[in-house]
Design an enzyme around this catalytic site. Structure first.
Site, PDB file in Angstrom:
ATOM      1  N   ASP A  19      -6.614  13.608 -24.943  1.00  0.00           N
ATOM      2  CA  ASP A  19      -6.607  12.176 -24.517  1.00  0.00           C
ATOM      3  C   ASP A  19      -5.883  11.380 -25.597  1.00  0.00           C
ATOM      4  OD1 ASP A  19      -7.051   9.498 -24.154  1.00  0.00           O
ATOM      5  OD2 ASP A  19      -9.183   9.756 -23.680  1.00  0.00           O
ATOM      6  N   ARG A  36      -1.703  -2.561 -18.635  1.00  0.00           N
ATOM      7  CA  ARG A  36      -2.842  -1.527 -18.435  1.00  0.00           C
ATOM      8  C   ARG A  36      -2.580  -0.623 -17.548  1.00  0.00           C
ATOM      9  NH1 ARG A  36      -5.919  -4.473 -21.791  1.00  0.00           N
ATOM     10  NH2 ARG A  36      -7.463  -2.956 -21.851  1.00  0.00           N
ATOM     11  N   THR A  86      -3.578   6.332 -21.889  1.00  0.00           N
ATOM     12  CA  THR A  86      -3.102   4.800 -21.321  1.00  0.00           C
ATOM     13  C   THR A  86      -1.714   4.386 -21.679  1.00  0.00           C
ATOM     14  OG1 THR A  86      -4.080   3.813 -23.337  1.00  0.00           O
ATOM     15  CG2 THR A  86      -5.784   4.063 -21.779  1.00  0.00           C
ATOM     16  N   GLU A  88      -0.512   4.736  -0.532  1.00  0.00           N
ATOM     17  CA  GLU A  88      -1.206   6.124  -0.577  1.00  0.00           C
ATOM     18  C   GLU A  88      -0.589   7.297  -0.723  1.00  0.00           C
ATOM     19  OE1 GLU A  88      -5.020   5.873   1.744  1.00  0.00           O
ATOM     20  OE2 GLU A  88      -5.764   4.363   0.425  1.00  0.00           O
ATOM     21  N   LYS A 141      -1.656   0.621 -25.046  1.00  0.00           N
ATOM     22  CA  LYS A 141      -1.859   0.368 -26.481  1.00  0.00           C
ATOM     23  C   LYS A 141      -0.612   0.611 -27.402  1.00  0.00           C
ATOM     24  CE  LYS A 141      -6.605   2.165 -25.845  1.00  0.00           C
ATOM     25  NZ  LYS A 141      -6.772   2.831 -24.383  1.00  0.00           N
ATOM     26  N   TYR A 178       0.679  -1.330   0.008  1.00  0.00           N
ATOM     27  CA  TYR A 178      -0.025  -0.198  -0.070  1.00  0.00           C
ATOM     28  C   TYR A 178       0.705   1.192   0.062  1.00  0.00           C
ATOM     29  CZ  TYR A 178      -5.027  -0.515   0.124  1.00  0.00           C
ATOM     30  OH  TYR A 178      -6.340  -0.916  -0.158  1.00  0.00           O
TER      31      TYR A 178
HETATM   32  N1  DSN Z   1     -11.773   0.736 -25.343  1.00  0.00           N
HETATM   33  C1  DSN Z   1     -11.005   1.456 -25.592  1.00  0.00           C
HETATM   34  C2  DSN Z   1     -10.462   1.022 -27.258  1.00  0.00           C
HETATM   35  O1  DSN Z   1     -10.827   0.246 -27.585  1.00  0.00           O
HETATM   36  O2  DSN Z   1     -10.320   2.102 -27.738  1.00  0.00           O
HETATM   37  C3  DSN Z   1     -10.669   2.819 -25.626  1.00  0.00           C
HETATM   38  O3  DSN Z   1     -10.858   2.838 -23.981  1.00  0.00           O
END
Ligand code: DSN
Length: 422
Positions: free
Chosen positions: A192, A227, A218, A48, A221, A46
């Site tokens: 974003d 993730r 994110t 925080e 990707k 933990y």
């Molecule tokens: N769900 C994701 C995507 O497939 O683009 C975006 O959050």
């Protein structure tokens, strides 16, 4: 004790990921080192708070890990401030909105059905429930963002926040233009970059940090990490909305954003995932990753050209990044049918709304395809042509079970030449 049920299922998923052709634009194959960090003993801790300012003892090691992660991310995007704790892109966006907005404030985002994201104001998401959303979209004629319309809405509605970024838009963004609009109406700009982050990090697309106040992303990707989510800024700002601490101290945007993450929307950070992010950022800074992400972009261009040559209708007629959106109406197919039939031949894509779609989100008229995962396996432009060929054969033979079975066997045989990890 070994939980055979769970580990047998994990093994099944490993086989599925290995045998098929993975074309979901938001997926990738993280390296063994990234996965080792994500599966490490750090999950027990933990922590925080932020490094050096925690609410728990025993944080000296995780402080070093989180600091390392922050420094690598700053270097990757030339950022001056980052927060690496968001558990996901959605959490990152929620934290930013909590930090910069009050319930009921107006926000202006990219229409979900034109390629935007749920967290940019959709009525079924917190962002559309707690704030008042307005949307811009693409032109019907060319599939490109209508910046004039964006400006028109912004001037009329005076939103507090303009959001740019998308989950199925294949073209680069004019961040400079959006910032100019925002300055005219007194709005913040949030970019974003969850999808194209990897391409942006290595200079293959316009740089949003130059013009946008806050950036979220994110990490799983095109960045090929675990993730998770992150928030970044190149420059800190005074807070123009006059939000003060209970003791009356005016707070900088960075301080509001840190509080937006914790305690605003999250509890303890996932230090095992932060360690995995750190590993991924080191990889993304390497020469090898640059070659990889350049190839992702080349592969997407090659793939979209092959689709166009076969009479497929690509929205905006091409791509600048790692993905493309295909309107299947001229092929007399829905996205739902295409997704199902391709799945049965071990080609994984996702059905997707196209701009001005006449079908529901469960059916859709389109499919979205991305090249990040197949490029990780070492596939190149020649292989993209082959994949388009497979897709075209399957979609032209949806009633022919034997043909689909034949293609599936061919694909399983072919993909065995491309290991997930080298
Ligand atoms: N769900 C994701 C995507 O497939 O683009 C975006 O959050």
């Amino acid at each position: 004790m070994i939980d055979k049920k769970v580990f047998d299922l994990i093994e099944k998923e490993r086989v599925r990921q290995t045998n098929g052709i993975e074309l979901i634009a938001s997926e990738n194959y993280a390296s063994n080192e990234v996965m080792a960090a994500a599966g490490s003993i750090l999950t027990n801790k933990y922590a925080e708070g932020l490094p050096g300012k925690r609410y728990y003892g025993g944080c000296s090691v995780v402080d070093n890990i989180e600091d390392l992660c922050r420094e690598r991310l700053k270097k990757l995007f030339d950022a001056s401030w980052v927060n690496v704790q968001p558990h996901s892109g959605a959490q990152a966006n929620a934290s930013v909105m909590l930090a910069l907005l009050k319930p009921g404030d107006k926000i202006l985002g990219f229409n979900l059905s034109h390629g935007g994201h749920l967290t940019h104001g959709s009525s079924v998401n917190f962002s559309g429930k707690y704030y008042k959303p307005y949307f811009y979209g693409v032109n019907k004629e060319d599939g490109l963002i209508d910046y004039n319309k964006l400006e028109e809405i912004a001037k009329k509605e005076k939103p507090k926040l303009i959001i740019c970024g998308a989950s199925s838009y294949s073209r680069d963004w004019n961040y400079k233009r959006i910032r100019e609009v925002a300055d005219k109406c007194g709005a913040f700009v949030l970019a974003d970059i969850a999808h194209p982050a990897g391409l942006i990090s290595r200079g293959l697309l316009n740089d949003p940090l130059e013009y946008c106040h806050v950036i979220t992303s994110t990490t799983h990707k095109t960045l090929r990490g675990p993730r998770g989510g992150v928030i970044m800024m190149r420059q800190d700002y005074d807070n123009p909305f006059g939000i003060k601490t209970p003791k009356g101290i005016a707070r900088k945007i960075s301080s509001l954003l840190d509080s937006g993450v914790f305690p605003g929307t999250q509890g303890g950070p996932l230090e095992h995932i932060i360690a995995a992010k750190a590993v991924a950022f080191k990889e993304a800074l390497s020469e090898k990753y640059f070659e990889y992400i350049l190839q992702v972009q080349k592969n997407a261009k090659a793939m979209s050209e092959s689709f166009l040559n076969k009479g497929y209708n690509i929205i905006s007629k091409g791509t600048d990044n790692h993905l493309m959106l295909i309107d299947l109406r001229n092929k007399n197919l829905t996205g739902k049918i295409a997704e199902e039939i391709l799945d049965s031949s071990d080609i994984t894509i996702n059905k997707n709304m196209v701009p001005f779609d006449t079908q529901s989100p469960f059916v859709t008229s389109g499919m979205r395809i991305g090249t990040a995962a197949v490029t990780t396996r070492g596939m190149n432009e020649k292989d993209m042509k082959k994949i388009v060929n497979y897709i075209d054969i399957v979609l032209s033979n949806i009633e022919n079970k034997n043909k689909i079975q034949e293609i599936k066997s061919e694909i399983n045989n072919w993909t065995s030449k491309f290991p997930l990890h080298k």
